[in-house]
Scaffold this active site. Structure first.
Site, short mmCIF file in Angstrom:
data_model
loop_
_atom_site.label_atom_id
_atom_site.label_comp_id
_atom_site.label_asym_id
_atom_site.label_seq_id
_atom_site.Cartn_x
_atom_site.Cartn_y
_atom_site.Cartn_z
N CYS A 86 -21.99 17.72 2.28
CA CYS A 86 -20.67 17.75 3.27
C CYS A 86 -21.17 16.99 4.75
O CYS A 86 -21.21 16.13 4.78
CB CYS A 86 -20.19 19.10 3.23
SG CYS A 86 -18.58 19.41 4.05
N HIS A 195 -19.91 21.14 -2.52
CA HIS A 195 -21.08 22.38 -2.17
C HIS A 195 -21.71 22.92 -3.50
O HIS A 195 -21.34 23.97 -3.80
CB HIS A 195 -20.56 23.33 -1.36
CG HIS A 195 -20.06 22.81 -0.10
ND1 HIS A 195 -20.82 22.94 1.29
CD2 HIS A 195 -19.02 22.28 0.55
CE1 HIS A 195 -20.24 22.44 2.37
NE2 HIS A 195 -18.99 22.09 1.91
N GLU A 197 -24.50 24.53 -3.44
CA GLU A 197 -25.12 25.87 -3.05
C GLU A 197 -24.06 26.92 -3.09
O GLU A 197 -24.40 28.16 -2.57
CB GLU A 197 -25.84 25.66 -1.59
CG GLU A 197 -24.57 25.62 -0.23
CD GLU A 197 -23.88 24.66 -0.11
OE1 GLU A 197 -23.28 24.39 0.84
OE2 GLU A 197 -24.00 23.56 -0.95
#
Length: 228
Positions: A86, A195, A197
């Site tokens: 990002c 994302h 994560e």
């Protein structure tokens, strides 16, 4: 394996990244503040999402001049894995570690939702644990995720298999050729808007992102194995 999570003023996904590495992947990880002048001893560098320096001027434009960026560039040149997610992707673009630029979403609105990604190249150090053409679900959260490059750059990305992830079906932001993530020519620097994560545990809605981090570890271990 030892990971560094770079923290810029305005980073807000650094804790998510730290959790993914420490608690889900089970590897060593440390926060590294943006003014540090050494990344010695780290095997992989992670640039998390957020709003570094408030996204003033352009997303990532000020963070690109942070002291630690010199060391990130050195790490990239040395072949270490560097992942920007990002805002981290935006910073890598501003630093010239990846080609192209980021524009406002076509809708001109901030978008936050799960999206489907297609694995376009599973032969990188970031995607080796996925199947070729596998479709995974990973969340996005951005207002400026519309990746753009000129025709010559796009042709080069395609020719060198640098496009690792594309949006499958719906293109949420208008990115050229549905691009969601690309590498540099050497293949050790990856920038992506979604994302991973935030997709490392079923409690978070899915664990499709965990394989990305597992891929990094597997690649590192294969390249650092000590032969008896």
């Amino acid at each position: 394996m030892r990971f560094a999570v770079i923290v810029f003023p305005g980073s807000n996904c650094d804790i998510d990244m730290f959790h993914a590495i420490k608690d889900e992947l089970g590897e060593e990880v440390e926060y590294v503040w943006h003014d540090q002048d050494s990344l010695e001893g780290f095997d992989a560098i992670l640039l998390p999402g957020g709003f570094s320096y408030g996204d003033y001027l352009r997303c990532g434009a000020i963070a690109r001049f942070s002291n630690v960026m010199k060391e990130i560039i050195k790490a990239a040149e040395a072949g270490k894995p560097v992942l920007g997610v990002c805002n981290g992707f935006q910073i890598l673009l501003e630093a010239g570690l990846l080609p192209g630029a980021m524009r406002r979403n076509e809708s001109l609105k901030f978008i936050c939702k799960p999206v489907e990604l297609k694995i376009e190249n599973n032969e990188t150090m970031f995607s080796g644990s996925y199947r070729q053409d596998e479709v995974i679900t990973v969340p996005i959260a951005h207002g400026e995720g519309n990746y753009y490059c000129d025709e010559e750059t796009l042709a080069r990305l395609e020719e060198n298999n640098q496009i690792v992830f594309t949006y499958n079906g719906e293109n949420p932001n208008g990115s050229i050729s549905n691009i969601a993530g690309i590498t540099n020519e050497k293949g050790n620097v990856l920038g992506m808007m979604p994302h991973p994560e935030r997709a490392v545990d079923s409690l978070l809605g899915g664990a499709d992102g965990l394989k990305l981090f597992q891929s990094i570890v597997r690649s590192w271990r294969e390249s650092n194995v000590v032969k008896a």
